[in-house]
Design an enzyme around this catalytic site. Structure first.
Site, PDB file in Angstrom:
ATOM      1  N   GLY A 176     -13.412  -2.052 -11.576  1.00 27.24           N
ATOM      2  CA  GLY A 176     -13.810  -1.683 -12.930  1.00 27.24           C
ATOM      3  C   GLY A 176     -15.272  -1.798 -13.274  1.00 27.24           C
ATOM      4  O   GLY A 176     -15.693  -1.350 -14.345  1.00 27.24           O
ATOM      5  N   CYS A 190     -10.217  29.828 -15.115  1.00 29.04           N
ATOM      6  CA  CYS A 190      -9.837  30.408 -16.399  1.00 29.04           C
ATOM      7  C   CYS A 190      -9.370  29.345 -17.381  1.00 29.04           C
ATOM      8  O   CYS A 190      -8.202  29.303 -17.776  1.00 29.04           O
ATOM      9  CB  CYS A 190      -8.747  31.456 -16.177  1.00 29.04           C
ATOM     10  SG  CYS A 190      -9.187  32.583 -14.857  1.00 29.04           S
ATOM     11  N   TYR A 237     -14.035   9.414  -7.530  1.00 20.35           N
ATOM     12  CA  TYR A 237     -13.173  10.245  -8.384  1.00 20.35           C
ATOM     13  C   TYR A 237     -13.654  11.698  -8.435  1.00 20.35           C
ATOM     14  O   TYR A 237     -13.578  12.355  -9.461  1.00 20.35           O
ATOM     15  CB  TYR A 237     -13.043   9.625  -9.793  1.00 20.35           C
ATOM     16  CG  TYR A 237     -12.614   8.178  -9.721  1.00 20.35           C
ATOM     17  CD1 TYR A 237     -11.316   7.857  -9.326  1.00 20.35           C
ATOM     18  CD2 TYR A 237     -13.508   7.129  -9.956  1.00 20.35           C
ATOM     19  CE1 TYR A 237     -10.916   6.531  -9.199  1.00 20.35           C
ATOM     20  CE2 TYR A 237     -13.114   5.796  -9.831  1.00 20.35           C
ATOM     21  CZ  TYR A 237     -11.822   5.512  -9.452  1.00 20.35           C
ATOM     22  OH  TYR A 237     -11.427   4.205  -9.320  1.00 20.35           O
TER      23      TYR A 237
HETATM   24  C1  LIG Z   1      -8.621   2.359 -10.052  1.00 24.34           C
HETATM   25  C2  LIG Z   1      -8.373   0.961  -9.684  1.00 24.34           C
HETATM   26  C3  LIG Z   1      -9.389   0.166  -9.162  1.00 24.34           C
HETATM   27  C4  LIG Z   1     -10.818   0.643  -8.997  1.00 24.34           C
HETATM   28  O1  LIG Z   1     -11.465   0.825 -10.209  1.00 24.34           O
HETATM   29  P1  LIG Z   1     -13.051   1.148 -10.222  1.00 24.34           P
HETATM   30  O2  LIG Z   1     -13.354   1.321 -11.650  1.00 24.34           O
HETATM   31  O3  LIG Z   1     -13.253   2.391  -9.431  1.00 24.34           O
HETATM   32  O4  LIG Z   1     -13.745  -0.021  -9.634  1.00 24.34           O
HETATM   33  C5  LIG Z   1      -9.070  -1.121  -8.752  1.00 24.34           C
HETATM   34  N1  LIG Z   1      -7.812  -1.614  -8.886  1.00 24.34           N
HETATM   35  C6  LIG Z   1      -6.807  -0.882  -9.399  1.00 24.34           C
HETATM   36  C7  LIG Z   1      -5.458  -1.469  -9.511  1.00 24.34           C
HETATM   37  C8  LIG Z   1      -7.040   0.426  -9.821  1.00 24.34           C
HETATM   38  O5  LIG Z   1      -6.056   1.143 -10.349  1.00 24.34           O
END
Ligand SMILES: *Cc1c(COP(=O)(O)O)cnc(C)c1O
Length: 422
Positions: free
Chosen positions: A239, A346, A375
């Site tokens: 995150g 489209c 992503y």
């Molecule tokens: C998506 C996700 C991550 C990675 O999140 P980032 O924001 O890319 O670091 C880590 N753990 C879980 C469970 C996720 O779903």
């Protein structure tokens, strides 16, 4: 340090000219820099160097096996969210004992595959899932190591679609039911409780939500231990946000993040698990595209490019900002124009940016969208029967195609006209 820079007025990925890649591979394509992956992984590793830690790279951010193998060499583990990602991680050489399996909807086949591989931990998100894992483990005569993903009810994340840690989100065991869940787990003969897990969201741009979640989980760990549960690992998910070049968001630097985690967890005596995704791969990739047409609207200028929302979904899905630049360097005093940059699909949402100020760009020119290593390709699709976008990995002055562009025939081969029509 950026590895997509100008050499002789032309943008390169490390030592390789993007023009050369475009000529050899065609556009659109993703281009990744090994040096950036290596640097980001080592920055993260450094930031948690005083912590007993496993860095389980979040495979969904960029799941190409060439990338996973690059990270595996550096010592990364993996956080997977499907059987497919598990197979990718194992294929790339990531050891099973460094793989954690997250996700709210693990199927029987996926659980079996993970049990067979003997992964490190199942991050369990509900009691029915716990029972499913216990049943499968019993049939396999296996003791499944689990952590519950708990929902700390903390608000975080750069966008409502990537916030996961609030009580109305679908993720994790409700905070008020967490202790009960651990009690249930102790009654399951083929489950071994080993830890606890949270993941509160993505593109988080300040430390407070992480701090709040860690403090809450820390006190829960103490409670759980006093009721006899053996909590040895604490997975705090991913995150951590990254800069996308829109200046308004300045995410915390990894060193401060690591210091904060250390400060708040050192007394807990747990192995920490980190699941960074975007932080490792985001800035390591660009999307390379050709301008097909320059179209003058009533009062807008459109650049119609050969990349589209099926190749890079983030602007359409999350209103995401990506820095955009031509591959040819423009002189400092170039004339600036405002462009809407759109793809050929489209849908009106196939728009990468509106009214972006750029030097004058002409038909046939190459442009890059920065910070698309996370992503990007992993969310791409074949909508409009546009072949999956290829991926190229650069290392110094070398490059290789690590996912090739399928032909239209490849796409049609997997479909058929039903026998009753023939
Ligand atoms: C998506 C996700 C991550 C990675 O999140 P980032 O924001 O890319 O670091 C880590 N753990 C879980 C469970 C996720 O779903």
């Amino acid at each position: 340090m950026r590895h997509f820079t100008f050499i002789n007025e032309e943008m390169h990925a490390e030592k390789v000219s993007l023009k050369e890649i475009a000529r050899a591979v065609g556009t659109p394509c993703y281009v990744y820099s090994s040096a950036t992956f290596e640097r980001h992984f080592s920055v993260f590793k450094d930031s948690v160097k005083d912590i007993d830690a496993l860095i389980a790279y979040s495979v969904k951010a960029n799941s190409n096996i060439g990338i996973l193998a690059t990270l595996s060499k550096l010592g990364a583990g993996a956080d997977v969210v499907s059987g497919g990602e598990l197979q990718r991680a194992l294929t790339a050489g990531i050891p099973a004992n460094k793989i954690v399996f997250s996700g709210v909807g693990k199927t029987k086949d996926e659980i079996e595959a993970a049990a067979k591989a003997k992964i490190k931990i199942f991050n369990v998100e509900s009691i029915p899932e716990l029972y499913a894992i216990n049943d499968i483990a019993a049939q396999m005569n296996y003791l499944a190591p689990i952590a519950f993903r708990v929902n700390p009810d903390v608000s975080a994340g750069g966008h409502e679609k990537i916030s996961t840690g609030k009580k109305e989100d679908k993720f994790g065991i409700a905070w008020s039911k967490a202790e009960q869940a651990y009690a249930v787990a102790e009654t399951c003969s083929n489950i071994e409780v080993v830890g606890i897990d949270v993941h509160i969201g993505s593109q988080i741009d300040h430390l407070e939500p992480f701090e709040k979640a860690i403090l809450k989980v820390g006190s829960l760990i103490k409670k759980l231990r006093s009721s006899g549960h053996n909590i040895r690992s604490f997975d705090i998910g991913g995150g951590l946000g990254i800069p996308y070049g829109d200046k308004s968001i300045i995410p915390p630097n990894p060193a401060n993040y690591g210091a904060m985690v250390k400060r708040l967890t050192q007394e807990l005596n747990v192995e920490m698990i980190f699941e960074p995704g975007r932080m490792i791969s985001g800035n390591a990739g660009i999307l390379l595209s050709t301008v097909l047409y320059v179209k003058k609207g009533e009062d807008r200028n459109f650049l119609i490019i050969d990349a589209a929302m099926n190749d890079l979904l983030r602007p359409a899905l999350y209103d995401a900002y990506h820095e955009i630049e031509p591959v040819r360097k423009n002189p400092e005093n170039s004339q600036i124009k405002k462009y809407d940059i759109v793809g050929p699909i489209c849908e009106s949402s196939d728009t990468f940016t509106k009214s972006r100020e750029l030097p004058i760009i002409e038909q046939g020119e190459l442009i890059v969208m920065h910070t698309t290593g996370a992503y990007g390709a992993s969310q791409s699709s074949q909508y409009n029967t546009r072949p999956l976008v290829p991926e190229v990995l650069v290392k110094g002055n070398k490059y290789e195609v690590v996912r090739k562009r399928p032909t239209i025939n490849d796409i049609l081969k997997s479909e058929n006209i039903p026998t009753w029509l023939i």
